[in-house]
Design an enzyme around this catalytic site. Structure first.
Site, mmCIF file in Angstrom:
data_model
loop_
_atom_site.group_PDB
_atom_site.id
_atom_site.type_symbol
_atom_site.label_atom_id
_atom_site.label_comp_id
_atom_site.label_asym_id
_atom_site.label_seq_id
_atom_site.Cartn_x
_atom_site.Cartn_y
_atom_site.Cartn_z
ATOM 1 N N GLU A 138 96.084 75.803 -23.988
ATOM 2 C CA GLU A 138 97.424 75.388 -24.414
ATOM 3 C C GLU A 138 97.250 74.011 -25.057
ATOM 4 O O GLU A 138 97.156 73.011 -24.361
ATOM 5 C CB GLU A 138 98.326 75.333 -23.187
ATOM 6 N N HIS A 150 102.234 67.055 -22.593
ATOM 7 C CA HIS A 150 100.899 66.878 -23.184
ATOM 8 C C HIS A 150 100.769 65.482 -23.789
ATOM 9 O O HIS A 150 101.742 64.895 -24.252
ATOM 10 C CB HIS A 150 100.651 67.943 -24.262
ATOM 11 N N HIS A 205 105.019 75.079 -27.850
ATOM 12 C CA HIS A 205 104.986 73.626 -28.077
ATOM 13 C C HIS A 205 105.159 73.370 -29.563
ATOM 14 O O HIS A 205 104.316 72.770 -30.207
ATOM 15 C CB HIS A 205 103.676 73.017 -27.560
ATOM 16 N N ALA A 230 109.804 73.356 -24.578
ATOM 17 C CA ALA A 230 108.965 72.821 -25.641
ATOM 18 C C ALA A 230 109.102 73.606 -26.946
ATOM 19 O O ALA A 230 108.124 73.964 -27.600
ATOM 20 C CB ALA A 230 107.494 72.764 -25.205
ATOM 21 N N ARG A 237 122.066 79.189 -37.040
ATOM 22 C CA ARG A 237 121.653 79.362 -38.439
ATOM 23 C C ARG A 237 120.140 79.467 -38.559
ATOM 24 O O ARG A 237 119.620 80.067 -39.488
ATOM 25 C CB ARG A 237 122.195 78.232 -39.312
ATOM 26 N N ASP A 260 111.176 79.458 -11.842
ATOM 27 C CA ASP A 260 111.029 78.766 -10.555
ATOM 28 C C ASP A 260 112.364 78.214 -10.073
ATOM 29 O O ASP A 260 112.425 77.481 -9.112
ATOM 30 C CB ASP A 260 109.999 77.641 -10.676
ATOM 31 N N GLY A 261 113.436 78.582 -10.787
ATOM 32 C CA GLY A 261 114.749 78.089 -10.418
ATOM 33 C C GLY A 261 115.014 76.683 -10.935
ATOM 34 O O GLY A 261 116.069 76.109 -10.681
ATOM 35 N N HIS A 263 112.946 75.258 -14.181
ATOM 36 C CA HIS A 263 112.625 75.126 -15.598
ATOM 37 C C HIS A 263 113.578 75.863 -16.529
ATOM 38 O O HIS A 263 113.722 75.496 -17.682
ATOM 39 C CB HIS A 263 111.197 75.619 -15.867
ATOM 40 N N ASP A 285 103.100 78.731 -14.574
ATOM 41 C CA ASP A 285 102.869 77.426 -15.198
ATOM 42 C C ASP A 285 102.641 76.390 -14.105
ATOM 43 O O ASP A 285 103.037 75.233 -14.230
ATOM 44 C CB ASP A 285 104.025 77.030 -16.116
#
Lengths: 397, 278
Positions: A138, A150, A205, A230, A237, A260-261, A263, A285
């Site tokens: 990633e 990152h 990302h 990300a 549009r 995960d409740g 994110h 993740d």
């Protein structure tokens, strides 16, 4: 005394097969799922061992295509003893029903890749831990504007396409999946090159417009990395990468989603799964803090604080990955979307297997498939035991 | 002949299963002396299989020393096709019980040589010492197994071309496309079933009423092959009320008056006693 047939039969259980949970016995032999009807009529064999499963639920082993570490280990940081780290995490994952995973490396400096990548080899799972399917890279070929957790200074453009990729990563032998922002200069060439090598490409990302995203798909990408996170927010549009869920692409587009409740809002989960049902993949993740109590940890070159189960870049409110394993994600996802249990499980089994092109042997309990499965409590969905290639590799105490 | 008239399909299923239970229990089979059972497929016996599975789960019956022979199978249909009788028997019965795989015989409709397969099947029955109890169902045209109207009443196991009526009736199982229905089947002959020591025919539903009347009240006729069992010393027809609609009132009343006797058959009376006292 009869000769051993090598067959084990799980009886009194419910199994997930062809998208349905049915009352059916599961037969395994030599690490594969056996066809009992053929065994009965053609081979005329009986099972050596019959296991009374006491009405529990048997489902394919969970497949996590995005996991940065856990139990104090960070795959992107601990370059010296990364082998030990992968071993440790793969062992711990068994308790969460994960039978295969893609260790994920976040954006790192070039030396890290040549240091770490050769050490994370694809490896068949067993009692020592879950199967390593290959590394998910990633970054660093991501958008500065959508870097998330990152680090700026390591982010690069794949100016020379595949060549740039090879320059930074070195050998791609251990790699199964690369996340790239398709709008970067050279990105489409890189995507095409990787796809031709049999490596899957995920878009993420990224500040890509829908048109740029579609170009990425046309050039071989078939995944989106942690949808909604990300990337540009949905705009009517130009719906951006999120729009790929409903765009007229030739192929199925898969997308990882963190359930995960924290994110992703439950409504966003519902929007995703109603828009593109087949493509939804649950990913953990998870970061090094997974499985650890609150405190200070490392993700890649950055310091991370874990507070009440949430992992933040130290000193900020930027989320940098979750601490929730897939067994819990499935439950959270099911509750949030009120989807069927079958669907929630397929989102962590069949869908990732399809996205990675391994659905001819993993992700289902069909005859001839790898005997990677999880035995769950039928109500609480607690992992009771985990099996890889027909061997019990974890049993809850 | 005995005609046992019960209220409905559930009662027929239960009675038939209890009859099997009684016969197997009294026979007390062992590895050296196996009980040999002839078995049908189709909708009618489904309830009986369900009850037998229940008896097995309750520990009241074991099939460890039971050998089975199925009546028929389509030709050329893959074994794992949902309409194949292999598939039916595995899913509705065999996988739920403790029968030995090598003792459950189903005709192989995909055998390279169908004639050899039929000869082999007859030989296996002979080697097993003949069938103790053959259970059958019938079609609305009175066919038993795939012995379509006009079949010889002394026929043995062979390949039969199916009647148009049968194809028509079966097309609903093949996506309503008659061209997908197998045209041939392997079937035991009427003579094969006649050789069994006892025969039990299950008949339910008003659409089988005419066949039952032909089987019971008219003469032996190869156009209603099930009528051949009028000449069997120990034949048993088990039916529900609906299936009696074409019978004479006199016939129904006579057999219903015997119902106490019939209950003994699945209870205490020994087989030898039953065979003498009707």
């Amino acid at each position: 005394m009869k000769a051993k047939s090598g067959l084990t039969r799980f009886s009194n259980c419910f199994i997930l097969r062809d998208g349905k949970i049915i009352k059916e016995d599961l037969w395994i032999r030599n690490g594969k799922i056996a066809n009992p009807e053929q065994v009965f009529y053609v081979e005329q064999e009986e099972a050596d061992i019959t296991v009374n499963s006491e009405d529990s639920l048997i489902v394919p082993g969970f497949i996590d295509i995005q996991i940065n570490g856990g139990w104090g280990v960070d795959f992107s940081y601990d370059s010296e003893n990364v082998e030990e780290g992968v071993k440790k995490v793969s062992k711990q994952l068994l308790a969460h029903g994960v039978t295969s995973f893609c260790p994920t490396m976040v954006t790192s400096e070039k030396e890290k890749y040549s240091n770490i990548l050769p050490k994370i080899q694809k490896r068949q799972g067993g009692e020592h831990g879950a199967t390593v399917l290959g590394v998910h890279l990633e970054g660093p070929f991501i958008s500065l504007a959508k870097k998330g957790a990152h680090k700026d200074e390591y982010i690069l453009n794949p100016e020379k396409g595949l060549e740039s990729i090879k320059e930074v990563y070195g050998s791609l032998d251990n790699v199964i999946l690369v996340t790239i922002a398709p709008e970067l200069p050279g990105a489409l060439d890189a995507i095409r090159g990787l796809s031709n090598m049999g490596i899957k490409v995920a878009l993420g990302h990224s500040s890509a417009s829908l048109a740029q995203g579609e170009e990425g798909i046309k050039n071989g990408a078939n995944l989106i990395t942690h949808l909604f996170n990300a990337m540009l927010p949905f705009h009517h549009r130009d719906p951006g990468l999120v729009g790929l869920l409903a765009s007229k692409t030739d192929r199925q587009v898969y997308y990882g989603i963190i359930s995960d409740g924290i994110h992703t809002h439950p409504a966003a989960l519902r929007i995703a799964c109603r828009t593109n049902q087949e493509g939804l993949i649950l990913v953990s993740d998870a970061v090094a803090a997974q499985g650890l109590p609150d405190g200070a940890y490392r993700i890649g070159p950055q310091a991370v604080n874990v507070n009440e189960g949430r992992a933040y870049v130290a000193g900020t409110k930027t989320l940098c990955g979750s601490t929730t394993a897939l067994d819990q994600s499935i439950k959270t996802f099911k509750e949030a979307t009120e989807c069927s249990l079958e669907y929630a499980i397929e989102a962590a089994t069949l869908h990732p297997a399809k996205a990675l092109g391994i659905d001819d042997r993993k992700g289902k309990l069909n005859f001839g498939f790898d005997a990677d499965f999880v035995i769950l409590h039928p109500k609480s969905l607690k992992v009771l035991s985990t099996w890889i290639a027909g061997e019990c590799v974890y049993r809850s105490s | 002949m005995r005609l046992i008239i019960l209220d409905d399909t559930a009662a027929v299923a239960d009675w038939a299963a209890r009859f099997v239970l009684q016969r197997v229990t009294e026979f007390a089979p062992t590895a050296e002396r196996r009980f040999v059972l002839g078995l049908p497929t189709g909708g009618t016996p489904l309830g009986m299989y369900k009850r037998l599975i229940q008896f097995y789960k309750e520990g009241r019956i074991s099939f460890k020393y039971v050998t089975t022979f199925n009546m028929d199978e389509y030709v050329g249909l893959p074994r794992d096709h949902p309409e194949s009788y292999h598939y039916y028997m595995w899913n509705e019965f065999f996988k739920h019980i403790d029968i030995e795989p090598s003792q459950a015989h189903v005709l192989d409709g995909n055998a390279p040589n169908l004639v050899d397969e039929c000869t082999r099947f007859e030989k296996l029955i002979k080697e097993a010492g003949g069938v103790n109890l053959f259970i059958g169902g019938i079609g609305p045209d009175g066919h038993i197994a795939f012995n379509e109207p006009g079949s010889s009443l002394v026929s043995r196991t062979r390949a039969k071309t199916l009647a148009y009526d049968t194809l028509e009736a079966n097309k609903r199982f093949f996506g309503n496309d008659i061209s997908k229905v197998p045209r041939q089947a392997l079937t035991v002959g009427v003579g094969t079933v006649m050789d069994a020591k006892e025969v039990m025919i299950l008949i339910t539903g008003s659409h089988k009423a005419l066949a039952l009347a032909k089987a019971v009240e008219e003469g032996v006729n190869h156009m209603w092959t099930v009528s051949a069992f009028q000449q069997h010393p120990q034949a048993l027809f088990v039916c529900d009320e609906d299936a009696t609609l074409e019978l004479r009132v006199k016939t129904v009343k006579y057999f219903k008056a015997l119902s106490d006797e019939h209950q003994k058959m699945i209870a205490s009376a020994s087989v030898t006693q039953q065979h003498v006292l009707h």
